[in-house]
Write an enzyme that holds these catalytic residues in place. Structure first.
Site, PDB file in Angstrom:
ATOM      1  N   ASN A  38       0.847  -1.188   0.000  1.00 24.18           N
ATOM      2  CA  ASN A  38       0.000   0.000   0.000  1.00 24.18           C
ATOM      3  C   ASN A  38       0.882   1.238   0.000  1.00 24.18           C
ATOM      4  O   ASN A  38       1.820   1.295  -0.809  1.00 24.18           O
ATOM      5  CB  ASN A  38      -1.142  -0.034   1.026  1.00 24.18           C
ATOM      6  N   ASP A  39       0.619   2.220   0.811  1.00 24.41           N
ATOM      7  CA  ASP A  39       1.218   3.555   0.671  1.00 24.41           C
ATOM      8  C   ASP A  39       2.704   3.603   0.261  1.00 24.41           C
ATOM      9  O   ASP A  39       3.515   2.856   0.815  1.00 24.41           O
ATOM     10  CB  ASP A  39       1.187   4.303   2.011  1.00 24.41           C
ATOM     11  N   GLN A  55       4.522   0.324   2.149  1.00 21.46           N
ATOM     12  CA  GLN A  55       3.852  -0.594   3.053  1.00 21.46           C
ATOM     13  C   GLN A  55       3.758  -1.927   2.324  1.00 21.46           C
ATOM     14  O   GLN A  55       3.341  -1.988   1.155  1.00 21.46           O
ATOM     15  CB  GLN A  55       2.450  -0.058   3.392  1.00 21.46           C
ATOM     16  N   TRP A  63      -3.464  -7.284   2.969  1.00 23.27           N
ATOM     17  CA  TRP A  63      -2.805  -6.511   4.016  1.00 23.27           C
ATOM     18  C   TRP A  63      -2.495  -7.440   5.194  1.00 23.27           C
ATOM     19  O   TRP A  63      -3.279  -8.336   5.511  1.00 23.27           O
ATOM     20  CB  TRP A  63      -3.753  -5.382   4.450  1.00 23.27           C
ATOM     21  N   PHE A  98       4.236   0.951  10.233  1.00 20.96           N
ATOM     22  CA  PHE A  98       3.309   1.696   9.375  1.00 20.96           C
ATOM     23  C   PHE A  98       4.050   2.799   8.609  1.00 20.96           C
ATOM     24  O   PHE A  98       5.250   2.990   8.749  1.00 20.96           O
ATOM     25  CB  PHE A  98       2.166   2.280  10.211  1.00 20.96           C
ATOM     26  N   SER A  99       3.265   3.576   7.859  1.00 24.18           N
ATOM     27  CA  SER A  99       3.841   4.521   6.894  1.00 24.18           C
ATOM     28  C   SER A  99       4.739   5.589   7.508  1.00 24.18           C
ATOM     29  O   SER A  99       4.598   5.936   8.688  1.00 24.18           O
ATOM     30  CB  SER A  99       2.715   5.226   6.136  1.00 24.18           C
ATOM     31  N   TRP A 304      -8.930   1.896  -0.674  1.00 22.80           N
ATOM     32  CA  TRP A 304      -9.168   0.918   0.405  1.00 22.80           C
ATOM     33  C   TRP A 304     -10.526   0.236   0.271  1.00 22.80           C
ATOM     34  O   TRP A 304     -10.725  -0.870   0.743  1.00 22.80           O
ATOM     35  CB  TRP A 304      -9.080   1.602   1.778  1.00 22.80           C
TER      36      TRP A 304
HETATM   37  C1  FRU Z   1      -2.970   4.692   4.775  1.00 23.13           C
HETATM   38  C2  FRU Z   1      -2.648   3.868   6.007  1.00 23.13           C
HETATM   39  C3  FRU Z   1      -1.740   4.656   6.918  1.00 23.13           C
HETATM   40  C4  FRU Z   1      -1.049   3.580   7.699  1.00 23.13           C
HETATM   41  C5  FRU Z   1      -0.898   2.493   6.665  1.00 23.13           C
HETATM   42  C6  FRU Z   1      -0.997   1.094   7.222  1.00 23.13           C
HETATM   43  O1  FRU Z   1      -3.255   3.959   3.642  1.00 23.13           O
HETATM   44  O2  FRU Z   1      -3.838   3.497   6.648  1.00 23.13           O
HETATM   45  O3  FRU Z   1      -2.380   5.613   7.714  1.00 23.13           O
HETATM   46  O4  FRU Z   1       0.183   4.004   8.195  1.00 23.13           O
HETATM   47  O5  FRU Z   1      -1.920   2.699   5.718  1.00 23.13           O
HETATM   48  O6  FRU Z   1      -0.644   0.153   6.268  1.00 23.13           O
END
Ligand code: FRU
Length: 493
Positions: A38-39, A55, A63, A98-99, A304
């Site tokens: 992800n991010d 991520q 996820w 996390f990010s 999402w």
């Molecule tokens: C955004 C998010 C962030 C978090 C990450 C977790 O997409 O929800 O806020 O750090 O993804 O994977």
């Protein structure tokens, strides 16, 4: 020291990379080495190379406990996989890294700032996330988490604010001070950006609340970025649970440029909220300043709301957008594909003709294309409904529809092979003056990005259509003139 968990992730990647029958991927849109991403995280330049982390859950296409995957690039188009950079291998981040972001330190080391997640049972018996900001410092491949982690703990959240949503630190150096912009939840339940400052990037203190939603700009904000663009300042936020507003703010997960002004670095007086991308797949944008002074943005090409559909179509899940250069004109942020893409253009095809009945144009087909065209009316009295179909064969097609009367553009992937209805269409207003419109279309096998009127608006959409569907057709209910130039993109492997 490489922990057991990190080594496991690296071994898993190695095993995948050694496999012969790897899946077909986009050519210049970054995906993770294997599994879920992800991010974008840690978008930075370190020792003259671009680094992008993300991520990452290598072990499956969903996820899971978040790691940081890692890739590098010389030009932001061709990417090279690097070994997984962070794993959730400490007590304080056992539920995820996390990010976050990254920066080159003055002593030549590369610093990653991320959010550690640890689930703890509160006195009411409920298990909640504790999110704190942490550092890992390294050489561009291997990173060591610092012993003083978490360097910004929940104790440093100003009293009265939420103690559980506190994440996504963006580190920026201004003059001789480091600043960290992190998201948090105000007592009103909606998002705010907390700013911390430090002289050495290790010990931090709270500075101020930069801006907050006040329940007007979505609920919790995620993934902030903050930069100057000419005479304006831009704060990027990704709000969840946005209420739809007008024709171009869609409900759900959004990504906004908050455009403002202010004299000092941390003065930010918001003047406008601009949706960054109007397609269904765009989130968590992060930017970098290139050595030649361009502000370049990259985002996760996903939403999402649709992350649990069709995950196993490939042996990777999700893609980043093409990096985009940002410019500002009259307070509006424009975005265009990074100019380095042009170095890979070949096989130019040009057409200048009228479009009426559905037709193909000679040499215009394919799933990896960079195509630009301009439409204009043939009869100045007659508005048109123009349809371009892409990734087309007898069974599938993805449509881009331009309505000059209603002045809208619609992306439609209902017939692209998707088997769920969520977010299968997006329509938004565009400028069409005297029937004139400019469009740039970038396709990279499973991704479609359109840039309207020199990047005044952009829209991104993924498709999972069988790769053999590569037809492109044009049709209009009233005759239109088209001036088109199309390139293939090559040498990208
Ligand atoms: C955004 C998010 C962030 C978090 C990450 C977790 O997409 O929800 O806020 O750090 O993804 O994977």
């Amino acid at each position: 020291m490489i922990s057991k968990k990190l080594q496991e992730a690296r071994d898993y990647e190695k095993k995948y990379l050694a496999k012969d029958n790897k899946d077909i991927r986009p050519l210049f849109h970054l995906t993770g080495t294997v599994g879920w991403i992800n991010d974008p995280n840690g978008f930075s330049r370190y020792k003259d190379t671009y680094h992008l982390f993300y991520q990452y859950h290598p072990y499956c296409n969903h996820w899971g406990p978040m790691h940081w995957g890692h890739s590098t690039s010389e030009d932001l188009i061709k990417w090279e996989y690097q070994p997984c950079a962070l794993a959730p291998d400490e007590d304080y981040d056992q539920d995820g890294c996390f990010s976050g972001s990254a920066i080159e330190l003055d002593d030549g080391r590369h610093l990653l700032m991320y959010t550690s997640v640890e689930k703890r049972q509160d006195s009411d018996g409920v298990v909640r996330d504790y999110q704190q900001q942490c550092l890992a410092i390294g050489d561009g491949i291997d990173y060591e988490k610092v012993s003083s982690n978490p360097v910004i703990s929940t104790d440093m959240i100003p009293a009265g604010n939420d103690l559980h949503d506190f994440r996504d630190p963006k580190i920026i150096k201004n003059n001789d001070t480091y600043y960290c912009f992190a998201i948090n939840r105000h007592p009103d339940g909606s998002g705010q950006i907390l700013v911390y400052e430090s002289k050495d990037a290790i010990s931090w203190k709270f500075n101020k609340v930069l801006d907050r939603s006040d329940n007007q700009v979505g609920r919790i904000w995620e993934c902030p970025d903050y930069f100057e663009l000419d005479d304006k300042k831009v704060l990027i936020v990704s709000p969840q649970e946005t209420e739809g507003k007008g024709d171009n703010i869609f409900p759900g997960f959004n990504n906004f440029f908050l455009v403002g002004e202010g004299k000092e670095f941390l003065d930010f007086n918001r003047q406008a909220v601009q949706p960054i991308d109007l397609g269904p797949d765009f989130y968590a944008a992060q930017t970098i300043l290139t050595p030649d002074g361009r502000r370049v943005m990259i985002a996760w090409m996903q939403n999402w709301e649709t992350v649990n559909f069709g995950n196993d179509a490939h042996d990777y899940y999700s893609t980043m957008t093409i990096p985009r250069e940002l410019k500002i004109k009259e307070g509006h942020v424009y975005q265009t594909p990074i100019k380095e893409l042009e170095n890979y253009r070949k096989c130019e095809v040009k057409h200048s003709c009228e479009i009426f009945e559905e037709q193909q144009l000679a040499g215009v087909s394919g799933r990896v294309i960079d195509m630009s065209f301009e439409l204009s009316k043939v009869d100045s009295e007659k508005d048109y409904l123009f349809t371009m179909k892409l990734a087309k064969n007898d069974r599938y097609e993805t449509r881009v529809i331009i309505d000059s009367r209603r002045k809208t553009l619609k992306l439609d992937r209902r017939n692209s092979g998707m088997r769920y209805s969520a977010l299968s269409e997006r329509e938004f207003p565009i400028d069409i003056v005297d029937g004139k419109l400019k469009l740039r279309v970038i396709m990279d096998r499973f991704t479609l990005e359109v840039f309207v009127n020199d990047g005044k608006q952009a829209a991104s959409m993924k498709i999972d259509t069988d790769i053999t569907a590569d037809g492109i057709t044009f049709q209009s209910d009233e005759k239109v003139n088209i001036d088109l130039i199309k390139f293939e993109l090559s040498d990208l492997n």
